[in-house]
Design a protein around this motif. Sequence first.
Motif, PDB file in Angstrom:
ATOM      1  N   ILE A 147      -2.515  44.980  36.340  1.00 59.30           N
ATOM      2  CA  ILE A 147      -2.073  46.234  37.167  1.00 59.30           C
ATOM      3  C   ILE A 147      -2.605  46.278  38.598  1.00 59.30           C
ATOM      4  CG2 ILE A 147      -2.050  48.625  37.134  1.00 59.30           C
ATOM      5  CD1 ILE A 147      -1.829  48.762  34.327  1.00 59.30           C
ATOM      6  N   GLY A 148      -3.877  46.029  38.631  1.00 58.64           N
ATOM      7  CA  GLY A 148      -4.203  46.114  39.980  1.00 58.64           C
ATOM      8  C   GLY A 148      -3.818  45.003  40.696  1.00 58.64           C
ATOM      9  N   LEU A 149      -3.892  43.688  40.089  1.00 62.51           N
ATOM     10  CA  LEU A 149      -3.539  42.507  41.041  1.00 62.51           C
ATOM     11  C   LEU A 149      -1.930  42.585  41.134  1.00 62.51           C
ATOM     12  CD1 LEU A 149      -5.394  39.681  39.264  1.00 62.51           C
ATOM     13  CD2 LEU A 149      -5.833  40.623  41.384  1.00 62.51           C
ATOM     14  N   GLY A 150      -1.235  43.203  40.376  1.00 62.77           N
ATOM     15  CA  GLY A 150       0.262  43.164  40.592  1.00 62.77           C
ATOM     16  C   GLY A 150       0.440  44.191  41.671  1.00 62.77           C
ATOM     17  N   GLY A 151      -0.178  45.281  41.739  1.00 60.14           N
ATOM     18  CA  GLY A 151      -0.070  46.434  42.831  1.00 60.14           C
ATOM     19  C   GLY A 151      -0.385  45.720  44.278  1.00 60.14           C
ATOM     20  N   SER A 152      -1.476  44.915  44.234  1.00 53.39           N
ATOM     21  CA  SER A 152      -2.233  44.205  45.448  1.00 53.39           C
ATOM     22  C   SER A 152      -1.342  43.285  45.933  1.00 53.39           C
ATOM     23  CB  SER A 152      -3.598  43.706  44.993  1.00 53.39           C
ATOM     24  OG  SER A 152      -4.531  44.688  44.476  1.00 53.39           O
ATOM     25  N   VAL A 153      -0.721  42.425  45.029  1.00 56.05           N
ATOM     26  CA  VAL A 153       0.281  41.433  45.339  1.00 56.05           C
ATOM     27  C   VAL A 153       1.475  41.978  46.058  1.00 56.05           C
ATOM     28  CG1 VAL A 153       1.727  39.758  44.695  1.00 56.05           C
ATOM     29  CG2 VAL A 153      -0.684  39.615  43.711  1.00 56.05           C
ATOM     30  N   LEU A 154       1.979  42.923  45.507  1.00 56.23           N
ATOM     31  CA  LEU A 154       3.341  43.764  46.127  1.00 56.23           C
ATOM     32  C   LEU A 154       2.768  44.162  47.430  1.00 56.23           C
ATOM     33  CD1 LEU A 154       5.966  44.655  45.714  1.00 56.23           C
ATOM     34  CD2 LEU A 154       5.161  46.673  44.745  1.00 56.23           C
ATOM     35  N   LEU A 155       1.888  44.976  47.746  1.00 50.76           N
ATOM     36  CA  LEU A 155       1.501  45.446  48.826  1.00 50.76           C
ATOM     37  C   LEU A 155       1.041  44.209  49.849  1.00 50.76           C
ATOM     38  CD1 LEU A 155       0.907  48.082  50.373  1.00 50.76           C
ATOM     39  CD2 LEU A 155      -1.241  48.115  49.749  1.00 50.76           C
ATOM     40  N   ILE A 156       0.390  43.282  49.311  1.00 52.04           N
ATOM     41  CA  ILE A 156       0.068  42.357  50.108  1.00 52.04           C
ATOM     42  C   ILE A 156       1.311  41.423  51.033  1.00 52.04           C
ATOM     43  CG2 ILE A 156      -0.916  39.730  50.266  1.00 52.04           C
ATOM     44  CD1 ILE A 156      -3.245  40.741  48.686  1.00 52.04           C
ATOM     45  N   VAL A 157       2.579  41.498  49.954  1.00 53.41           N
ATOM     46  CA  VAL A 157       3.736  40.679  50.454  1.00 53.41           C
ATOM     47  C   VAL A 157       4.203  41.608  51.523  1.00 53.41           C
ATOM     48  CG1 VAL A 157       6.174  40.128  49.635  1.00 53.41           C
ATOM     49  CG2 VAL A 157       4.004  39.540  48.058  1.00 53.41           C
ATOM     50  N   LEU A 158       4.357  42.895  51.040  1.00 53.86           N
ATOM     51  CA  LEU A 158       5.007  43.977  52.178  1.00 53.86           C
ATOM     52  C   LEU A 158       4.293  43.785  53.397  1.00 53.86           C
ATOM     53  CD1 LEU A 158       5.711  47.019  49.880  1.00 53.86           C
ATOM     54  CD2 LEU A 158       7.192  45.351  50.679  1.00 53.86           C
ATOM     55  N   PHE A 159       2.945  43.851  53.340  1.00 49.65           N
ATOM     56  CA  PHE A 159       2.006  43.692  54.578  1.00 49.65           C
ATOM     57  C   PHE A 159       2.189  42.454  55.274  1.00 49.65           C
ATOM     58  CE2 PHE A 159      -2.760  43.636  56.119  1.00 49.65           C
ATOM     59  CZ  PHE A 159      -2.324  44.568  57.127  1.00 49.65           C
ATOM     60  N   ALA A 160       2.520  41.233  54.748  1.00 44.92           N
ATOM     61  CA  ALA A 160       2.618  40.001  55.147  1.00 44.92           C
ATOM     62  C   ALA A 160       4.012  39.920  55.949  1.00 44.92           C
ATOM     63  CB  ALA A 160       2.541  38.977  54.126  1.00 44.92           C
ATOM     64  N   TYR A 216       5.527  42.442  57.190  1.00 41.91           N
ATOM     65  CA  TYR A 216       5.399  43.280  58.533  1.00 41.91           C
ATOM     66  C   TYR A 216       4.490  42.613  59.428  1.00 41.91           C
ATOM     67  CZ  TYR A 216       3.724  46.568  61.726  1.00 41.91           C
ATOM     68  OH  TYR A 216       3.352  47.518  62.686  1.00 41.91           O
ATOM     69  N   LEU A 217       3.458  41.911  59.083  1.00 40.25           N
ATOM     70  CA  LEU A 217       2.735  41.074  60.005  1.00 40.25           C
ATOM     71  C   LEU A 217       3.293  40.181  60.547  1.00 40.25           C
ATOM     72  CD1 LEU A 217      -0.915  41.093  58.160  1.00 40.25           C
ATOM     73  CD2 LEU A 217      -0.279  42.202  60.181  1.00 40.25           C
ATOM     74  N   SER A 218       4.186  39.277  59.784  1.00 39.55           N
ATOM     75  CA  SER A 218       4.902  38.092  60.393  1.00 39.55           C
ATOM     76  C   SER A 218       5.953  38.523  61.212  1.00 39.55           C
ATOM     77  CB  SER A 218       5.615  37.577  58.911  1.00 39.55           C
ATOM     78  OG  SER A 218       6.537  36.431  59.537  1.00 39.55           O
ATOM     79  N   ARG A 219       6.713  39.625  61.009  1.00 31.83           N
ATOM     80  CA  ARG A 219       7.617  40.110  62.275  1.00 31.83           C
ATOM     81  C   ARG A 219       6.839  40.615  63.462  1.00 31.83           C
ATOM     82  NH1 ARG A 219      12.007  43.938  59.528  1.00 31.83           N
ATOM     83  NH2 ARG A 219      12.800  43.663  61.702  1.00 31.83           N
ATOM     84  N   ALA A 220       5.914  41.549  63.296  1.00 38.87           N
ATOM     85  CA  ALA A 220       5.294  42.245  64.444  1.00 38.87           C
ATOM     86  C   ALA A 220       4.142  41.317  64.923  1.00 38.87           C
ATOM     87  CB  ALA A 220       4.608  43.506  63.894  1.00 38.87           C
ATOM     88  N   ILE A 221       3.554  40.355  64.318  1.00 43.06           N
ATOM     89  CA  ILE A 221       2.322  39.893  64.878  1.00 43.06           C
ATOM     90  C   ILE A 221       2.418  38.347  64.829  1.00 43.06           C
ATOM     91  CG2 ILE A 221      -0.279  39.775  65.014  1.00 43.06           C
ATOM     92  CD1 ILE A 221      -0.248  42.583  64.132  1.00 43.06           C
ATOM     93  N   VAL A 222       2.493  37.757  63.509  1.00 42.35           N
ATOM     94  CA  VAL A 222       2.523  36.448  63.168  1.00 42.35           C
ATOM     95  C   VAL A 222       3.444  35.568  64.159  1.00 42.35           C
ATOM     96  CG1 VAL A 222       2.496  34.622  61.750  1.00 42.35           C
ATOM     97  CG2 VAL A 222       1.429  36.836  61.071  1.00 42.35           C
ATOM     98  N   GLY A 223       4.588  36.181  64.290  1.00 39.34           N
ATOM     99  CA  GLY A 223       5.453  35.164  64.887  1.00 39.34           C
ATOM    100  C   GLY A 223       5.277  35.184  66.416  1.00 39.34           C
ATOM    101  N   PRO A 224       4.891  36.294  67.129  1.00 37.91           N
ATOM    102  CA  PRO A 224       4.540  36.262  68.561  1.00 37.91           C
ATOM    103  C   PRO A 224       3.254  35.370  68.823  1.00 37.91           C
ATOM    104  CG  PRO A 224       5.215  38.579  67.999  1.00 37.91           C
ATOM    105  CD  PRO A 224       5.381  37.659  66.921  1.00 37.91           C
ATOM    106  N   VAL A 225       2.378  35.606  67.778  1.00 42.40           N
ATOM    107  CA  VAL A 225       1.160  34.926  67.738  1.00 42.40           C
ATOM    108  C   VAL A 225       1.260  33.394  67.545  1.00 42.40           C
ATOM    109  CG1 VAL A 225      -1.135  34.410  66.875  1.00 42.40           C
ATOM    110  CG2 VAL A 225      -0.409  36.747  67.406  1.00 42.40           C
ATOM    111  N   ARG A 226       2.373  33.170  66.868  1.00 39.49           N
ATOM    112  CA  ARG A 226       2.477  31.529  66.691  1.00 39.49           C
ATOM    113  C   ARG A 226       2.998  31.008  67.839  1.00 39.49           C
ATOM    114  NH1 ARG A 226       6.036  30.690  61.651  1.00 39.49           N
ATOM    115  NH2 ARG A 226       4.369  31.398  60.525  1.00 39.49           N
ATOM    116  N   ARG A 227       3.918  31.719  68.504  1.00 36.77           N
ATOM    117  CA  ARG A 227       4.392  31.149  69.889  1.00 36.77           C
ATOM    118  C   ARG A 227       3.447  31.128  70.742  1.00 36.77           C
ATOM    119  NH1 ARG A 227       8.713  34.645  68.323  1.00 36.77           N
ATOM    120  NH2 ARG A 227       7.909  36.307  70.030  1.00 36.77           N
TER     121      ARG A 227
END
Length: 462
Positions: free
Chosen positions: A188-201, A203-214
């Motif tokens: 249960i803990g890992l499932g919840g963590s994975v779900l939140l991590i995916v959502l967090f990832a 968001y980070l990809s759109r807001a931060i990772v893409g511009p930082v990659r450029r």
Amino acid sequence: MSAGLTRRMLVASGLLALIVGAAFTVLLVTNADLRRSEQMAFHSEEVLVAANRLERLVVDIEAGERGFLVTGQDRSLVLWQSGRAAVPGQAATLAQMVADNPQQLAVASRIERDAASYIQDYSIPLIQTARGNLAAARSPAAVDEGVRRIDAIRREFDRFTSTEQDQAAARQGNSDEVALRASVATAIGLGGSVLLIVLFAVYLSRAIVGPVRRAAGMAGRLAGGDLSARLPERGVGEIGVLERSFNTMAGSLQVSRAELAASRARIVAAGDQARRRIERDLHDGIQQRLVSMTLELRTVEATAPPELRAQLVEIAGELINATDDLRELSRGIHPAILSEGGLPPALRALARRSVVPVELEVDIPARAPEQVEVAAYYVVSEALTNTAKHAEATIAWIDVHARNGVLRLSVRDDGVGGAAASHGSGLVGLTDRVQALDGTVEITSPPGEGTTVLVHLPTDRN
């Protein structure tokens, strides 16, 4: 937007940390329960082993006394004596191991009491009787008494072992239940963590990772020497600041690169001029004076009394040695042959003086600029010095060619390898000198496969 980006990052990170922390807390608690259950199960195994060991000792006592009754010989009492000596300690150990279990402690105490009674009240008197009257010790009454006592002790052992096995089975079942709870909590803990991590990832990809990659891609181009790299200034908040700062930095680097290159070239040229001036002063000044003093001393030596002639000869020899040392020193500062004859004869002189045998190949149709010749000379000199000191090589190869406005210089050996400019090998300064002339230095030195120093120097710089 800057505050919004930071706040969102903090909220998302805090939520992720909370869920992961809760999952790990539950996991730690269940793991602690599981560890306790496993320890109790292991303790039950140890108790059973101790009980079995005590029962074997009692059986050894019985077997020893029966053997004595049959043979009447003292050697049959070896097991009896060892068992009698070990039973009290083993019984005390068993009682101590179940001290926290009143039910088992009561049974262990009865076993200890019955075993002691068997030894003191029956076995020892029986052996004493057998030593005086073997027939009386073999009587049915005596034998039946021993069997009765042993059967009673064995029943206590069976009761103790059965109870302990039941408790061990219950503890194992509890361990399985705890393990199942731990698995469920972890899932249960890992499932919840994975779900939140995916959502967090996402968001980070759109807001931060893409511009930082450029930005990282442009930074790579900038690090590779492309100072014209620029980022589109479309970001907001910290990302926008990063893009604008990057473009400002790239512009500043582009402006200062030419100034730095010119400054380094001027520094190298000034250093070479100073070295030539020092070499010329040594050659034309002190060296010539030492030679003149040596000749004058030889003249005085010819007319000196015999008792002074030996001292003058020794002094003249020291002056000659000093002159040779000074000549070698001036050659190291700036070889005159390089200024007078160019790079090929200077390299041939280096090859002749090298401790390691050298195979030299030089193909330079025309003289290169003075700074290029000096840089190439000192690269070869330092490489041969390192080869002699560290490489344990048997031969070195020097290959110098000038083609299409580039002087290509290669120095390699068959030594032990392992050299690197960053490890204090003496090539750091030469790397700076070559790079000041827009040249490149490449050092290849795999362990056990020798060292190769490859230098490219442009010969048509303005």
